[in-house]
Design a protein around this motif. Structure first.
Motif, short mmCIF file in Angstrom:
data_model
loop_
_atom_site.label_atom_id
_atom_site.label_comp_id
_atom_site.label_asym_id
_atom_site.label_seq_id
_atom_site.Cartn_x
_atom_site.Cartn_y
_atom_site.Cartn_z
N ILE A 85 0.74 -1.14 0.20
CA ILE A 85 0.18 0.07 -0.10
C ILE A 85 0.81 1.24 0.00
CG2 ILE A 85 -1.56 1.34 1.40
CD1 ILE A 85 -2.84 -1.41 2.46
N ILE A 86 1.81 1.04 0.94
CA ILE A 86 2.77 2.27 0.89
C ILE A 86 3.37 2.49 -0.56
CG2 ILE A 86 4.74 3.31 2.06
CD1 ILE A 86 3.87 2.01 4.50
N GLN A 87 4.10 1.54 -0.96
CA GLN A 87 4.84 1.59 -2.43
C GLN A 87 3.79 2.20 -3.26
OE1 GLN A 87 5.72 -1.95 -4.82
NE2 GLN A 87 7.88 -1.79 -3.53
N LYS A 88 2.49 1.75 -3.16
CA LYS A 88 1.58 2.37 -4.42
C LYS A 88 1.30 3.57 -4.22
CE LYS A 88 -0.74 -2.32 -5.31
NZ LYS A 88 -1.96 -2.82 -5.03
N LYS A 89 1.39 4.19 -3.12
CA LYS A 89 1.07 5.61 -2.75
C LYS A 89 2.27 6.30 -3.42
CE LYS A 89 -2.09 5.16 0.91
NZ LYS A 89 -2.24 5.41 2.33
N ILE A 90 3.44 5.73 -3.16
CA ILE A 90 4.71 6.69 -3.69
C ILE A 90 4.83 6.54 -5.13
CG2 ILE A 90 7.45 6.57 -3.33
CD1 ILE A 90 7.04 5.36 -0.58
N VAL A 91 4.39 5.34 -5.68
CA VAL A 91 4.76 5.29 -7.24
C VAL A 91 3.75 6.02 -7.94
CG1 VAL A 91 4.23 3.32 -9.18
CG2 VAL A 91 5.73 3.00 -6.99
N GLU A 92 2.28 6.41 -7.31
CA GLU A 92 1.50 7.15 -7.78
C GLU A 92 2.05 8.75 -8.21
OE1 GLU A 92 -2.02 6.90 -5.67
OE2 GLU A 92 -2.50 5.17 -6.33
N LYS A 93 2.88 9.02 -6.95
CA LYS A 93 3.36 10.39 -6.78
C LYS A 93 4.38 10.56 -7.76
CE LYS A 93 3.93 10.62 -2.46
NZ LYS A 93 4.49 11.29 -1.04
N ALA A 137 8.97 1.12 8.28
CA ALA A 137 10.02 1.71 9.07
C ALA A 137 10.24 3.20 8.70
CB ALA A 137 11.20 0.97 9.63
N ILE A 138 10.44 3.14 7.51
CA ILE A 138 11.23 4.38 6.86
C ILE A 138 10.03 5.47 6.47
CG2 ILE A 138 12.24 5.30 4.90
CD1 ILE A 138 13.81 2.87 4.48
N HIS A 139 8.80 4.86 5.84
CA HIS A 139 7.70 5.70 5.72
C HIS A 139 6.82 5.81 6.69
CE1 HIS A 139 9.57 6.14 1.62
NE2 HIS A 139 9.43 4.70 1.47
N LYS A 140 7.08 6.40 7.68
CA LYS A 140 6.15 6.43 8.88
C LYS A 140 5.30 7.21 8.66
CE LYS A 140 9.59 5.07 12.18
NZ LYS A 140 10.61 5.40 13.51
N ASN A 193 5.77 20.83 -5.30
CA ASN A 193 7.02 21.23 -5.86
C ASN A 193 8.11 21.25 -4.74
OD1 ASN A 193 6.49 22.06 -8.55
ND2 ASN A 193 5.75 24.18 -7.79
N ASN A 194 7.89 20.13 -4.03
CA ASN A 194 8.96 19.66 -2.75
C ASN A 194 9.62 18.49 -3.24
OD1 ASN A 194 7.94 21.54 -0.82
ND2 ASN A 194 6.20 19.97 -0.35
N LEU A 195 11.01 18.43 -3.13
CA LEU A 195 11.96 17.55 -3.53
C LEU A 195 11.67 16.42 -2.64
CD1 LEU A 195 14.04 16.80 -5.58
CD2 LEU A 195 15.69 17.99 -4.03
N CYS A 196 11.74 14.94 -3.16
CA CYS A 196 11.54 13.81 -2.23
C CYS A 196 12.39 12.89 -2.80
CB CYS A 196 9.95 13.29 -2.60
SG CYS A 196 8.84 14.38 -2.19
N GLU A 197 12.90 12.09 -1.79
CA GLU A 197 13.85 10.97 -2.06
C GLU A 197 13.23 9.78 -1.38
OE1 GLU A 197 18.02 11.52 -1.50
OE2 GLU A 197 18.18 12.72 -3.24
N ASP A 198 12.72 8.71 -2.09
CA ASP A 198 11.89 7.58 -1.13
C ASP A 198 12.42 6.27 -1.55
OD1 ASP A 198 10.17 9.63 -0.19
OD2 ASP A 198 8.70 9.45 -1.62
N PHE A 199 12.37 5.71 -0.64
CA PHE A 199 13.06 4.19 -0.61
C PHE A 199 11.84 3.18 -1.21
CE2 PHE A 199 12.39 -0.13 1.08
CZ PHE A 199 13.55 -0.67 0.92
#
Length: 558
Positions: free
Chosen positions: A55-63, A531-534, A97-103
Motif C-alpha cells: 500500500i505504501i509503495q503504491k502511494k509513492i509510485v503514484e506520486k 519503518a522508513i515511511h512512517k 514542488n517539494n523534492l522527495c527521495e523515497d525508498f
C-alpha cells in the motif's frame, strides 16, 4: 490464546498482544474466545506486513508517475545472512514542488556485473509500477560496475533510456578528493598514528586511565573518549581529530602512566609517546584546519533537499576559501605553528626539523633562502610550511576541482536559466541549444528559446533572486513556461548523492538482525517500508482491500 498464561517461547508478536490485552477488554475477549480464525499466525502476519508495504509503495509510485520525471538512486550491501541486497530509491518532485527521495524496495541479487545490476534495477522499477519512460537521472557510486562507460550500469541503462543522465555521487567525490589529497606522507602517517591510538585505548583497563586523569583535572573536556577514524567518510574524521586534540594532555599523561606498567602495554605506550614528534603535531593541526573546510560541504551533500546547482556552488565556494588560504599561507600557517608549539610544550619538546642531507630521497629537503640567514625558529616554520602545509592545500584544491568538474559540466547547459542578464551571449546560447537537443522531443526546441528570453526578463524586472533550482521551480508557472519548468524539474531531480540508499542500509541492519536472519524478502521489504515511511498513513480498510485481492481458501472476518 490465554492472556494471563506466560509462555517461554511465544514470540514477540504474541507477547506484545498479550501485554496489550491486559488493558484492553475487547482484545482480551477476542483472543480468549474459541473461534477458529484469530489472524495471529506467522503466515497471516507476513501477509499483513506485505500488504502494508504494498500500500505504501503504491502511494509513492503514484506520486512518482504523476511527476513525470524522476531519478533512480541505487547501492548494494551485504546483509547479516550474507545476501547481497540492492536498494532502490527514487528522487522526484511532488505536486507541491517539494523534492522527495523515497525508498522503494530491496532486490536480492546474485551477481554484481553491470548487466545483472541494470536488469535488477529496471525490473525492480517495473515490478513496482514505475514508468521508466520518465527516467531522467541515475545516481550511483564510482565503482566500475556502476559507472563504467562501456559495460557499467549507467551505460546499459542509457542505451535504453538516453535521457537518464548519470551523476557520480557528490559525497563520494568529496571523500575521494580528501582521501587522495591525504596521501602526502606526513598526513598519512599522522592519521595512521591516530588510528593506532584509538586501538590502544579501546580497552576498559587503558581507557580508565584517561578517565581518571580527566577526573583529577580542574578542566573538564567536552568529550571523554577517543573516536575511531571513519573508514568511509573522510571529512567525518574531523570529529576524531578534534577530539584527540582536546584530549591530548590527558592522552599524554595516560601514556606516561601506562609506560610504567609491567606488561606489554608499557612497550606500546612508550612507542606511541615517541610518535609525538614535531612532524606529527604540525600535521595534526594542518589536518584539523583543512578538514573543517570540507565538513560543511560534506554535511550539505548528504541533505535530501540539495540540488545540483547548490552542490556545485558549495564546492566552488569551498575551493575559493582554500585558495584564499593558499594565497595567505604565511599568516594561516603561523596560527597553526603557534598551536603546534602549545601542544609541544605539553610533552616538553621543542619543534625541530629532522636530520636532512643534500641528497635526500625519503624525506623532504626543500631549499629556501630563509634557511641560511634566518633564525632557527623561522627555519623550522618555513620548513614545515613548505613540506606539509602548502603541498596539502594544493593537493586538496586540485582534487576538489578535478572531482567536481563532471558535476559542473552537467550543470553547464542549465546556467542560461539562472543568468541575471537579459541578453544571451554566444556561449550561453550554444550551451542552451545543446541542452535542448539532448532532451528533445521531451522539450520543444521551437519555442524554448523564446520562453527563456521572456523568463529572464521576468527575473530581471521583478528582481527575483534565485539561489537553487527549487527556488526557480516554485516561481516558474508551468502554464506560461512549460519547457523551462520541465528543465527546472529535470535539474532539481538530477541526483546529488546516494545518502538515501545508504540510510536505508541502517534500517536494514535494524530490521534484519542476527536473530531474524532468515527473513523472507517480502517481509523484509514490508517492515522496511513501515519503518522508513512512517508519515504515510495506512488504514485497516486499505489493508483488508489489499489482502482481499489475493486468492485464499478462508474468508477474512473481523
Amino acid at each position: 490464546m490465554c492472556v494471563n498464561e506466560e509462555l517461554s517461547n511465544d514470540g514477540n508478536f504474541r507477547a506484545i498482544l498479550r501485554y496489550r490485552a491486559k488493558g484492553d477488554q475487547f482484545l482480551k475477549l477476542y483472543l480468549e474466545n474459541n473461534q477458529r480464525y484469530k489472524y495471529i499466525g506467522a503466515k497471516i502476519q507476513n501477509e499483513i506486513i506485505a500488504a502494508c508495504g504494498d500500500i505504501i509503495q503504491k502511494k509513492i509510485v503514484e506520486k512518482i508517475n504523476a511527476a513525470e520525471c524522476f531519478s533512480i538512486l541505487a547501492d548494494e550491501t551485504t546483509d547479516v545472512s550474507n545476501k547481497e541486497q540492492l536498494t532502490l530509491c527514487v528522487r522526484y518532485i511532488d505536486d507541491q514542488n517539494n523534492l522527495c527521495e523515497d525508498f522503494l524496495k530491496y532486490v536480492n541479487i546474485d551477481s554484481l556485473t553491470g548487466a545483472s545490476l541494470s536488469s535488477a534495477i529496471l525490473n525492480g522499477l517495473t515490478s513496482c509500477g514505475v514508468q521508466c519512460d520518465f527516467l531522467f537521472g541515475q545516481g550511483y557510486d564510482g565503482a566500475s560496475n556502476m559507472s563504467g562507460k562501456c559495460r557499467g550500469v549507467q551505460a546499459i541503462i542509457c542505451e535504453k533510456y538516453p535521457h537518464a543522465l548519470y551523476v557520480h555521487c557528490a559525497a563520494h567525490s568529496l571523500n575521494l578528493a580528501v582521501s587522495t589529497a591525504s596521501n602526502i606522507k606526513p598526513i598519512r602517517n599522522c592519521l595512521g598514528i591516530l588510528e593506532k591510538m584509538y586501538t590502544f585505548f579501546n580497552t576498559p583497563k587503558r581507557s580508565s586511565v584517561i578517565l581518571s586523569e580527566i577526573d583529577g583535572c580542574d578542566f573538564e573536556p567536552k568529550v571523554k573518549s577517543l573516536k575511531r577514524l571513519c573508514a568511509t567518510r573522510w571529512v567525518q574524521r574531523y570529529d576524531a581529530v578534534n577530539d584527540f586534540v582536546e584530549l591530548f594532555p590527558f592522552v599524554v599523561a595516560a601514556l606516561e602512566i601506562i609506560s610504567e606498567w609491567n606488561d606489554s602495554s608499557a612497550t606500546d605506550a612508550s612507542i606511541l609517546l615517541k610518535a609525538f614528534d614535531s612532524e606529527f603535531l604540525i600535521s595534526l593541526q594542518v589536518i584539523k584546519n583543512l578538514f573543517s573546510y570540507g565538513l560543511l560541504l560534506c554535511k550539505q551533500l548528504q541533505s535530501e533537499q540539495i540540488d545540483l546547482m547548490e552542490a556545485v556552488c558549495l564546492a566552488e565556494n569551498t575551493v575559493l576559501a582554500l585558495k584564499d588560504i593558499r594565497s595567505n599561507t604565511d599568516e594561516e600557517f603561523k596560527q597553526i605553528f603557534v598551536k603546534s608549539e602549545e601542544m609541544a610544550a605539553i610533552i616538553n619538546i621543542n619543534l625541530s626539523v629532522k636530520r636532512i642531507a643534500k641528497r635526500q630521497t625519503n624525506r623532504a629537503n626543500p631549499f629556501t633562502d630563509s634557511m641560511n640567514n634566518a633564525t632557527c625558529e623561522m627555519v623550522i616554520e618555513v620548513y614545515y610550511r613548505t613540506t606539509i602545509f602548502v603541498p596539502y592545500v594544493d593537493h586538496f584544491i586540485g582534487q576538489l576541482e578535478a572531482r567536481f568538474l563532471a558535476h559542473k559540466n552537467i550543470f553547464k547547459g542549465f546556467e542560461a536559466i539562472f543568468s541575471k542578464n537579459q541578453c544571451l551571449n554566444a556561449c550561453e546560447l550554444e550551451s542552451f541549444q545543446n541542452l535542448l537537443e539532448f532532451y528533445s522531443p521531451t522539450i520543444n526546441k521551437d519555442n524554448s528559446l523564446a520562453e527563456l528570453k521572456i523568463w529572464r526578463i521576468k527575473l530581471l524586472q521583478n528582481q527575483i533572486v534565485i539561489k537553487t533550482a527549487l527556488d526557480a521551480l516554485r516561481v516558474c508557472c508551468p502554464n506560461l513556461y512549460p519547457n523551462i519548468n520541465k528543465l527546472l524539474k529535470i535539474l532539481s531531480t538530477l541526483p546529488v548523492s546516494t545518502s538515501t540508499p545508504e540510510r536505508s542500509f541502517s534500517t536494514l541492519k535494524r530490521v534484519k538482525t542476527y536473530l531474524r536472519n532468515s527473513m523472507a524478502e517480502d517481509r523484509l521489504n514490508g517492515l522496511t517500508m513501515l519503518a522508513i515511511h512512517k508519515d504515510v498513513i495506512v488504514t485497516p480498510d486499505e489493508v483488508l482491500d489489499e489482502m482481499a485481492k489475493k486468492p485464499r481458501k478462508l474468508e477474512i472476518l473481523l
